[in-house]
Design an enzyme around this catalytic site. Sequence first.
Site, mmCIF file in Angstrom:
data_model
loop_
_atom_site.group_PDB
_atom_site.id
_atom_site.type_symbol
_atom_site.label_atom_id
_atom_site.label_comp_id
_atom_site.label_asym_id
_atom_site.label_seq_id
_atom_site.Cartn_x
_atom_site.Cartn_y
_atom_site.Cartn_z
ATOM 1 C CG ASN A 9 36.021 16.897 58.032
ATOM 2 O OD1 ASN A 9 35.209 16.865 57.113
ATOM 3 N ND2 ASN A 9 35.670 16.695 59.305
ATOM 4 C CD1 TRP A 10 37.889 20.435 52.349
ATOM 5 C CD2 TRP A 10 36.711 20.134 50.461
ATOM 6 N NE1 TRP A 10 38.733 20.646 51.285
ATOM 7 C CE2 TRP A 10 38.042 20.468 50.119
ATOM 8 C CE3 TRP A 10 35.791 19.896 49.437
ATOM 9 C CZ2 TRP A 10 38.463 20.570 48.789
ATOM 10 C CZ3 TRP A 10 36.216 19.993 48.121
ATOM 11 C CH2 TRP A 10 37.533 20.330 47.799
ATOM 12 C CE LYS A 11 34.781 20.048 60.642
ATOM 13 N NZ LYS A 11 34.799 20.720 61.940
ATOM 14 C CG HIS A 95 33.730 14.769 62.938
ATOM 15 N ND1 HIS A 95 33.109 15.765 63.669
ATOM 16 C CD2 HIS A 95 34.915 15.280 62.543
ATOM 17 C CE1 HIS A 95 33.899 16.833 63.683
ATOM 18 N NE2 HIS A 95 34.999 16.565 63.016
ATOM 19 C CD GLU A 97 31.795 19.320 63.192
ATOM 20 O OE1 GLU A 97 31.716 18.926 62.008
ATOM 21 O OE2 GLU A 97 32.575 20.219 63.550
ATOM 22 C CD GLU A 167 38.611 15.799 64.737
ATOM 23 O OE1 GLU A 167 39.300 16.293 63.855
ATOM 24 O OE2 GLU A 167 37.374 15.828 64.725
ATOM 25 N N GLY A 173 36.630 23.901 65.907
ATOM 26 C CA GLY A 173 35.968 25.113 65.425
ATOM 27 C C GLY A 173 35.933 26.257 66.423
ATOM 28 C CB SER A 212 41.358 25.216 66.737
ATOM 29 O OG SER A 212 39.973 25.418 66.915
#
Length: 250
Positions: A9-11, A95, A97, A167, A173, A212
């Site tokens: 997942n490159w975000k 997600h 985020e 997650e 992160g 992580s």
Amino acid sequence: MRQKLMVANWKMHGNLATNKQLLEAYIEKLSPLNYLQVVVCVPYPYLAQAQSMLQNTNIAWGAQNISKDAVGAFTGEVSAAMLKDFGASYVVIGHSERATAYCESDENIATKFMQAQTHGLIPILCVGETLIEREAGVMQMVVAKQLDTIINLYGAAVFANAVISYEPIWAIGTGLAASAEQAQSMHEFIRGRIAKLDQAAAASLKILYGGSVNPQNAVQLLVMQDIDGGLIGKCSLNAQEFEGICRAAA
Ligand code: 13P
């Protein structure tokens, strides 16, 4: 036996030049690893680049979100059908985020999940609890509610062709991954909840762990019975680290 699945997942990272280098390195390092499926979820503008570089390789690509609607006057949204136009086969849904920053409700996420499946994309549904919820011991309740929204609307059978990614928000992160035991325990809970309703769906469902993951902790996590792969953020931006994680799946 479920084949391991490793999703990058490159975000919101990268540009045409750095993506080119990174994808070239992925192709060189990851193509030989035929014991697992590798997927890279890129920002929308780079779907064409992913398609042109990854077609005819064994690395699949996808996106990080879709619209809950199929088509129409929804400024700034991107539909599932548009992703299919660029050969995408996976899409991350819900997600944390996004769920926190853009106020996505469980119902919204459920609709997106179904949009993805209706258009032949494999949804990667993210679930997980906050640190406060874990400390209060209600993490299973929180995850159950996230799953049940979809189950109540569409039934448990939809998970047969889906991916769930556990997650924990406190692990994303932060450098502080869940322990293998914490992750396995939640994965087992998720599979069990679906198995009560649909055994076959639960047995084929891939449950990834995200938060992580790095080349050092990957083996301990991936060896667990109900951990079928990973959803990797930061370490997927470095081909060598991502390769290390993928090799741990062997
Ligand atoms: P990190 O691997 O950077 O913790 O991110 C995990 C994640 O959010 C993957 O979707």
